[in-house]
Design a protein around this motif. Structure first.
Motif, PDB file in Angstrom:
ATOM      1  N   ASP A 186       0.814  -1.223   0.000  1.00  0.00           N
ATOM      2  CA  ASP A 186       0.000   0.000   0.000  1.00  0.00           C
ATOM      3  C   ASP A 186       0.844   1.269   0.000  1.00  0.00           C
ATOM      4  N   GLY A 187       2.137   1.125  -0.298  1.00  0.00           N
ATOM      5  CA  GLY A 187       3.020   2.282  -0.317  1.00  0.00           C
ATOM      6  C   GLY A 187       3.645   2.612   1.016  1.00  0.00           C
ATOM      7  N   ASN A 188       3.201   1.960   2.082  1.00  0.00           N
ATOM      8  CA  ASN A 188       3.753   2.195   3.408  1.00  0.00           C
ATOM      9  C   ASN A 188       4.826   1.168   3.745  1.00  0.00           C
ATOM     10  N   LEU A 189       5.596   1.458   4.789  1.00  0.00           N
ATOM     11  CA  LEU A 189       6.614   0.512   5.233  1.00  0.00           C
ATOM     12  C   LEU A 189       5.953  -0.714   5.858  1.00  0.00           C
ATOM     13  N   PRO A 190       6.522  -1.890   5.680  1.00  0.00           N
ATOM     14  CA  PRO A 190       6.016  -3.067   6.397  1.00  0.00           C
ATOM     15  C   PRO A 190       6.127  -2.855   7.904  1.00  0.00           C
ATOM     16  N   LYS A 191       5.312  -3.575   8.639  1.00  0.00           N
ATOM     17  CA  LYS A 191       5.269  -3.392  10.090  1.00  0.00           C
ATOM     18  C   LYS A 191       6.051  -4.467  10.836  1.00  0.00           C
ATOM     19  N   GLY A 192       7.142  -4.894  10.226  1.00  0.00           N
ATOM     20  CA  GLY A 192       7.945  -5.935  10.842  1.00  0.00           C
ATOM     21  C   GLY A 192       8.555  -5.522  12.160  1.00  0.00           C
ATOM     22  N   ASN A 193       8.979  -4.261  12.255  1.00  0.00           N
ATOM     23  CA  ASN A 193       9.593  -3.803  13.498  1.00  0.00           C
ATOM     24  C   ASN A 193       8.594  -3.864  14.649  1.00  0.00           C
ATOM     25  N   ALA A 194       7.354  -3.481  14.387  1.00  0.00           N
ATOM     26  CA  ALA A 194       6.320  -3.530  15.424  1.00  0.00           C
ATOM     27  C   ALA A 194       6.003  -4.975  15.798  1.00  0.00           C
ATOM     28  N   TYR A 195       6.038  -5.851  14.811  1.00  0.00           N
ATOM     29  CA  TYR A 195       5.747  -7.261  15.092  1.00  0.00           C
ATOM     30  C   TYR A 195       6.819  -7.862  15.992  1.00  0.00           C
ATOM     31  N   ILE A 196       8.083  -7.621  15.669  1.00  0.00           N
ATOM     32  CA  ILE A 196       9.171  -8.147  16.501  1.00  0.00           C
ATOM     33  C   ILE A 196       9.120  -7.534  17.898  1.00  0.00           C
ATOM     34  N   ALA A 197       8.830  -6.236  17.963  1.00  0.00           N
ATOM     35  CA  ALA A 197       8.765  -5.562  19.252  1.00  0.00           C
ATOM     36  C   ALA A 197       7.636  -6.096  20.116  1.00  0.00           C
ATOM     37  N   SER A 198       6.626  -6.701  19.493  1.00  0.00           N
ATOM     38  CA  SER A 198       5.504  -7.232  20.260  1.00  0.00           C
ATOM     39  C   SER A 198       5.872  -8.492  21.042  1.00  0.00           C
ATOM     40  N   PHE A 199       7.000  -9.094  20.690  1.00  0.00           N
ATOM     41  CA  PHE A 199       7.476 -10.239  21.466  1.00  0.00           C
ATOM     42  C   PHE A 199       8.072  -9.753  22.781  1.00  0.00           C
ATOM     43  N   ASP A 200       8.083 -10.616  23.756  1.00  0.00           N
ATOM     44  CA  ASP A 200       8.613 -10.269  25.071  1.00  0.00           C
ATOM     45  C   ASP A 200      10.126 -10.394  25.058  1.00  0.00           C
ATOM     46  N   LYS A 201      10.778  -9.471  24.302  1.00  0.00           N
ATOM     47  CA  LYS A 201      12.235  -9.484  24.216  1.00  0.00           C
ATOM     48  C   LYS A 201      12.710  -8.068  23.988  1.00  0.00           C
ATOM     49  N   ALA A 202      13.738  -7.643  24.716  1.00  0.00           N
ATOM     50  CA  ALA A 202      14.264  -6.299  24.573  1.00  0.00           C
ATOM     51  C   ALA A 202      14.993  -6.168  23.242  1.00  0.00           C
ATOM     52  N   ILE A 203      14.854  -4.978  22.620  1.00  0.00           N
ATOM     53  CA  ILE A 203      15.544  -4.658  21.381  1.00  0.00           C
ATOM     54  C   ILE A 203      16.441  -3.455  21.632  1.00  0.00           C
ATOM     55  N   PRO A 204      17.696  -3.478  21.185  1.00  0.00           N
ATOM     56  CA  PRO A 204      18.612  -2.375  21.459  1.00  0.00           C
ATOM     57  C   PRO A 204      18.138  -1.063  20.862  1.00  0.00           C
ATOM     58  N   SER A 205      18.705   0.018  21.358  1.00  0.00           N
ATOM     59  CA  SER A 205      18.332   1.339  20.863  1.00  0.00           C
ATOM     60  C   SER A 205      18.911   1.562  19.473  1.00  0.00           C
ATOM     61  N   ASP A 206      18.352   2.553  18.780  1.00  0.00           N
ATOM     62  CA  ASP A 206      18.751   2.814  17.398  1.00  0.00           C
ATOM     63  C   ASP A 206      20.161   3.370  17.275  1.00  0.00           C
ATOM     64  N   ASN A 207      20.761   3.854  18.352  1.00  0.00           N
ATOM     65  CA  ASN A 207      22.077   4.451  18.233  1.00  0.00           C
ATOM     66  C   ASN A 207      23.205   3.444  18.423  1.00  0.00           C
ATOM     67  N   ALA A 208      22.871   2.161  18.453  1.00  0.00           N
ATOM     68  CA  ALA A 208      23.916   1.139  18.520  1.00  0.00           C
ATOM     69  C   ALA A 208      24.712   1.149  17.232  1.00  0.00           C
ATOM     70  N   GLU A 209      25.994   0.759  17.320  1.00  0.00           N
ATOM     71  CA  GLU A 209      26.835   0.748  16.136  1.00  0.00           C
ATOM     72  C   GLU A 209      26.545  -0.473  15.277  1.00  0.00           C
ATOM     73  N   THR A 210      26.782  -0.338  13.978  1.00  0.00           N
ATOM     74  CA  THR A 210      26.595  -1.426  13.039  1.00  0.00           C
ATOM     75  C   THR A 210      27.949  -2.014  12.680  1.00  0.00           C
ATOM     76  N   LYS A 211      28.127  -3.314  12.873  1.00  0.00           N
ATOM     77  CA  LYS A 211      29.377  -3.978  12.526  1.00  0.00           C
ATOM     78  C   LYS A 211      29.264  -4.504  11.106  1.00  0.00           C
ATOM     79  N   ILE A 212      30.136  -4.023  10.224  1.00  0.00           N
ATOM     80  CA  ILE A 212      30.129  -4.494   8.851  1.00  0.00           C
ATOM     81  C   ILE A 212      31.496  -5.019   8.483  1.00  0.00           C
ATOM     82  N   ALA A 213      31.586  -5.599   7.288  1.00  0.00           N
ATOM     83  CA  ALA A 213      32.751  -6.409   6.946  1.00  0.00           C
ATOM     84  C   ALA A 213      34.047  -5.636   6.887  1.00  0.00           C
ATOM     85  N   ASP A 214      34.011  -4.351   6.506  1.00  0.00           N
ATOM     86  CA  ASP A 214      35.273  -3.629   6.373  1.00  0.00           C
ATOM     87  C   ASP A 214      35.700  -2.978   7.694  1.00  0.00           C
ATOM     88  N   GLY A 215      34.963  -3.274   8.766  1.00  0.00           N
ATOM     89  CA  GLY A 215      35.354  -2.806  10.082  1.00  0.00           C
ATOM     90  C   GLY A 215      34.962  -1.388  10.388  1.00  0.00           C
TER      91      GLY A 215
END
Length: 219
Positions: A186-215
């Motif tokens: 429908d032109g909107n973003l999928p609601k996967g983040n909300a679905y995962i968040a609905s589980f009883d499990k903590a999710i880190p904050s958005d300011n966490a660093e991303t580890k990628i292959a080139d370091g």
């Protein structure tokens, strides 16, 4: 003597594919559908891939999934994640705790691969690259940081490859991998983040660093 057999069946909430390799392994791919919070229809697919060692001795198994993500190929960005707004060249992740998902979006539709949180299985690597190269029959993907998605025979041919860790199984033992796919049309973003968040499990904050292959850290 060797041999193989395949099968498929519909289930009340999805479907199942079965691959049997005689005296080697039984592989089952289960697809089940669910709804994200407040969605009036099923927009989440849970994928569970399991393998049973049918050999007489201990053996090592691993799973690689390659997904041809065409939606973003005609837009200004091929991919995005929870903390990276645009990815237009080869990128590899070793940890999805910050990026959480890979999104391909375009033409009013979107697909979101949920690779962190809830009961998803920890990845070994996630690679965004050229589909032809990622589809080659090798365990480690051909990856060059910041290389374009082009190849000699294709232009803007991007894809997602997910590698999960190897596991050693004794005869008769089973191992499984779980991930989710969220969809929208429908032109909107999928609601996967909300679905995962609905589980009883903590999710880190958005300011966490991303580890990628080139370091390096992708802002």
């Amino acid at each position: 003597s060797g041999g193989a057999a395949t099968g498929a069946k519909a289930n009340p909430d999805g479907g199942t594919l079965v691959y049997k390799l005689y005296k080697i392994a039984d592989v089952t791919v289960d697809f089940s559908f669910a709804r994200s919070p407040e969605s009036p229809f099923d927009d989440i697919v849970k994928v569970r891939v399991s393998v049973v060692n049918k050999g007489k001795k201990r053996n090592t198994f691993a799973l690689k999934g390659v997904f041809d993500t065409v939606l973003g190929e005609k837009t200004q960005k091929h991919f995005s994640t929870a903390n990276i707004q645009s990815i237009n060249s080869e990128t590899q992740f070793y940890d999805m705790s910050a990026s959480r998902w890979i999104l391909s979006q375009g033409q009013g539709a979107a697909v979101q691969f949920l690779l962190y949180g809830a009961d998803t299985t920890k990845i070994e690597s996630v690679t965004l690259g050229n589909k032809d190269l990622l589809s080659l029959p090798m365990r480690r993907p051909l990856f060059v940081p910041s290389r374009s998605f082009d190849s000699v025979t294709s232009y803007n041919n991007s894809a997602l490859a997910v590698h999960w860790p190897e596991t050693a199984l004794e005869s008769g033992e089973e191992a499984a991998v779980v991930f989710y796919i969220a969809l929208s049309a429908d032109g909107n973003l999928p609601k996967g983040n909300a679905y995962i968040a609905s589980f009883d499990k903590a999710i880190p904050s958005d300011n966490a660093e991303t580890k990628i292959a080139d370091g390096k850290t992708v802002p």
